[in-house]
Design a protein around this motif. Structure first.
Motif, PDB file in Angstrom:
ATOM      1  N   LYS A 155       0.814  -1.213   0.000  1.00  0.00           N
ATOM      2  CA  LYS A 155       0.000   0.000   0.000  1.00  0.00           C
ATOM      3  C   LYS A 155       0.853   1.273   0.000  1.00  0.00           C
ATOM      4  N   LYS A 156       1.976   1.238   0.749  1.00  0.00           N
ATOM      5  CA  LYS A 156       2.761   2.461   0.931  1.00  0.00           C
ATOM      6  C   LYS A 156       3.976   2.559   0.023  1.00  0.00           C
ATOM      7  N   GLY A 157       4.268   1.493  -0.707  1.00  0.00           N
ATOM      8  CA  GLY A 157       5.322   1.566  -1.704  1.00  0.00           C
ATOM      9  C   GLY A 157       6.733   1.503  -1.161  1.00  0.00           C
ATOM     10  N   VAL A 158       6.905   0.994   0.044  1.00  0.00           N
ATOM     11  CA  VAL A 158       8.228   0.865   0.639  1.00  0.00           C
ATOM     12  C   VAL A 158       8.185  -0.241   1.678  1.00  0.00           C
ATOM     13  N   SER A 159       9.319  -0.930   1.850  1.00  0.00           N
ATOM     14  CA  SER A 159       9.397  -2.009   2.843  1.00  0.00           C
ATOM     15  C   SER A 159      10.473  -1.657   3.867  1.00  0.00           C
ATOM     16  N   PRO A 160      10.084  -1.009   4.972  1.00  0.00           N
ATOM     17  CA  PRO A 160      11.085  -0.540   5.926  1.00  0.00           C
ATOM     18  C   PRO A 160      11.390  -1.539   7.041  1.00  0.00           C
ATOM     19  N   TYR A 161      12.537  -1.358   7.654  1.00  0.00           N
ATOM     20  CA  TYR A 161      12.898  -2.002   8.909  1.00  0.00           C
ATOM     21  C   TYR A 161      13.330  -0.889   9.855  1.00  0.00           C
ATOM     22  N   ILE A 162      13.328  -1.162  11.143  1.00  0.00           N
ATOM     23  CA  ILE A 162      13.623  -0.131  12.138  1.00  0.00           C
ATOM     24  C   ILE A 162      15.125  -0.099  12.430  1.00  0.00           C
ATOM     25  N   ASP A 163      15.688   1.102  12.363  1.00  0.00           N
ATOM     26  CA  ASP A 163      17.131   1.300  12.568  1.00  0.00           C
ATOM     27  C   ASP A 163      17.911   0.426  11.587  1.00  0.00           C
ATOM     28  N   ASN A 164      18.749  -0.499  12.090  1.00  0.00           N
ATOM     29  CA  ASN A 164      19.508  -1.346  11.166  1.00  0.00           C
ATOM     30  C   ASN A 164      18.830  -2.689  10.886  1.00  0.00           C
ATOM     31  N   GLY A 165      17.658  -2.889  11.478  1.00  0.00           N
ATOM     32  CA  GLY A 165      16.894  -4.105  11.212  1.00  0.00           C
ATOM     33  C   GLY A 165      17.465  -5.360  11.807  1.00  0.00           C
ATOM     34  N   ALA A 166      18.353  -5.226  12.800  1.00  0.00           N
ATOM     35  CA  ALA A 166      18.999  -6.404  13.385  1.00  0.00           C
ATOM     36  C   ALA A 166      18.133  -7.107  14.426  1.00  0.00           C
ATOM     37  N   ASN A 167      17.024  -6.474  14.826  1.00  0.00           N
ATOM     38  CA  ASN A 167      16.150  -7.137  15.800  1.00  0.00           C
ATOM     39  C   ASN A 167      15.575  -8.424  15.208  1.00  0.00           C
ATOM     40  N   ARG A 168      15.378  -9.424  16.065  1.00  0.00           N
ATOM     41  CA  ARG A 168      15.060 -10.768  15.595  1.00  0.00           C
ATOM     42  C   ARG A 168      13.639 -11.191  15.976  1.00  0.00           C
TER      43      ARG A 168
END
Length: 319
Positions: free
Chosen positions: A199-212
Motif C-alpha cells: 500500500k505504501k510503496g516501501v518495505s522498511p525495517y527499524i534502525d539497522n533491522g537487526a532485531n530478531r
C-alpha cells in the motif's frame, strides 16, 4: 482421548483439531457459529457452539473430556456484554483505555481458564493453555525458564490462571507460541506487513533491522500441542518456536524484492507512521529457544522456514 478444544476454528485451533483427529483422538471443538460447527464436522470433530464467557458450558465440556486444549482468545469487544463495554468506556474517559482493555481481556481469559479447570478439578487430567514468547525479556535468546516482563502487554495472565489450577488437581501446562505462526492462508503479522508495504510503496525495517523475530510453522505448532497433551508434565512451559530468530531486515528485504520496492531503514520514532499498531511488534528483539521443549517432548519441527514459506505462498495476487 476425548479432547475439548477452544478456539477450534481459529488459525491455530483448526490445525490442532486436524492433528488430534489424525492421531486418533475424539475431538469436540468450541466455536461461536453454526458455520464453524459445520467446518469442525468436516474435520471429523464434534462441535459445541458458545463463547468464553459461558462458564457453565466450558465447565461441562471439560468435565466430559479426558483433556482440554485452550487456544481461544478474545481480540475484540464485538461480542462482549454491555456492562463490559461500559467498563471499557469508563476506562477511556479516565485516559486508560489500553490498560482498561487489557484488564478486561485478562479477566475474560482467566475466567475461562478457571472454568475449564473446574471441570477437570481433582482428576489429574491435562489442560494445555496457549501463551506466547513475544514479551519475554528482549535482546537475548529467551528460554522456557524465563518469565514475562512485568510491565508489558502479554498473556502472562493466561499462564498464571493455568498454573494456579495445579493445586486443584489439574495437570496444567503452557505452550508459548512464537509471535509469527506462519503457513498457507496466514493473515497475521507477516501478511499484514506485506499488505502495508504494498500500500505504501516501501518495505522498511527499524534502525539497522537487526532485531530478531522467532517463528514457527502452523503445522509444527499443532503437533506440539498434541505432544504436550499426550506427554506433557504439570507446570511445564513449552516453547512453540521453530526458528530462534530471523533478523527483521531479512524479512523486509524479501518483501522488497518480491514487491519490487525499496527496503530502507527508518528510525523507531517513525515506525508508527508506517506500521501503525504493528509498530509495537515490528521492533521487538525477541529470539527464543525451544531446545528444552524439543528434548522433553521429542518435538521436531519439519515444515519450511518463515522466509521460504513467505517466498512461496505470501505474494500471490489477492493474498
Amino acid at each position: 482421548m476425548r479432547v475439548f478444544v477452544t478456539g477450534a476454528t481459529g488459525w491455530i485451533g483448526s490445525a490442532v483439531v486436524k492433528e488430534l483427529v489424525s492421531a486418533g483422538h475424539q475431538v469436540t471443538g468450541l466455536t461461536t457459529t453454526a458455520d464453524g460447527a459445520e467446518r469442525l464436522k468436516k474435520l471429523g470433530a464434534k462441535a459445541r457452539v458458545g463463547r468464553l464467557a459461558q462458564h457453565d458450558l466450558l465447565r461441562d465440556a471439560a468435565a466430559r473430556s479426558d483433556a482440554v486444549i485452550h487456544t481461544a482468545f478474545i481480540h475484540d469487544l464485538s461480542h462482549m456484554s454491555l456492562t463490559t463495554r461500559l467498563r471499557l468506556f469508563a476506562g477511556a474517559l479516565s485516559g486508560g483505555v489500553v490498560a482498561s482493555f487489557l484488564r478486561i481481556l485478562a479477566e475474560t481469559e482467566s475466567g475461562a481458564i478457571r472454568a475449564l479447570g473446574s471441570g477437570l478439578e481433582g482428576s489429574g487430567r491435562p489442560l494445555v493453555v496457549t501463551s506466547g514468547v513475544a514479551f519475554l525479556p528482549q535482546g537475548k535468546i529467551s528460554t522456557e525458564s524465563d518469565d514475562h516482563m512485568s510491565d508489558s502487554p502479554n498473556r502472562s495472565f493466561s499462564e498464571a490462571a493455568a498454573l494456579s489450577l495445579i493445586a486443584r488437581g489439574v495437570r496444567s501446562s503452557i505452550i508459548r507460541l512464537a509471535p509469527t505462526v506462519h503457513g498457507f492462508g496466514d493473515r497475521g503479522f507477516a501478511a499484514q506487513i506485506i499488505a502495508t508495504a504494498r500500500k505504501k510503496g516501501v518495505s522498511p525495517y527499524i534502525d539497522n533491522g537487526a532485531n530478531r523475530w522467532a517463528a514457527v510453522h502452523r503445522l509444527d505448532a499443532a503437533k506440539l500441542f498434541r505432544l504436550a497433551l499426550e506427554k506433557g508434565v504439570s507446570g511445564a512451559k513449552y516453547h512453540g518456536v521453530g526458528e530462534v530468530g530471523i533478523p527483521f531486515r531479512d524479512i523486509a528485504s524479501l518483501i522488497a524484492t518480491r514487491l519490487r520496492l525499496p527496503a530502507v531503514g527508518i528510525p523507531a520514532a517513525k515506525a508508527a507512521k508506517h506500521f501503525g499498531i504493528l509498530s509495537n511488534f515490528v521492533g521487538l528483539d525477541n529470539p527464543a529457544s525451544s531446545e528444552w521443549t524439543r528434548q522433553a517432548l521429542g518435538w521436531v519441527p519439519e515444515q519450511e522456514s518463515l522466509l521460504a514459506d513467505m517466498d512461496a505462498h505470501y505474494f500471490a495476487p489477492g493474498s
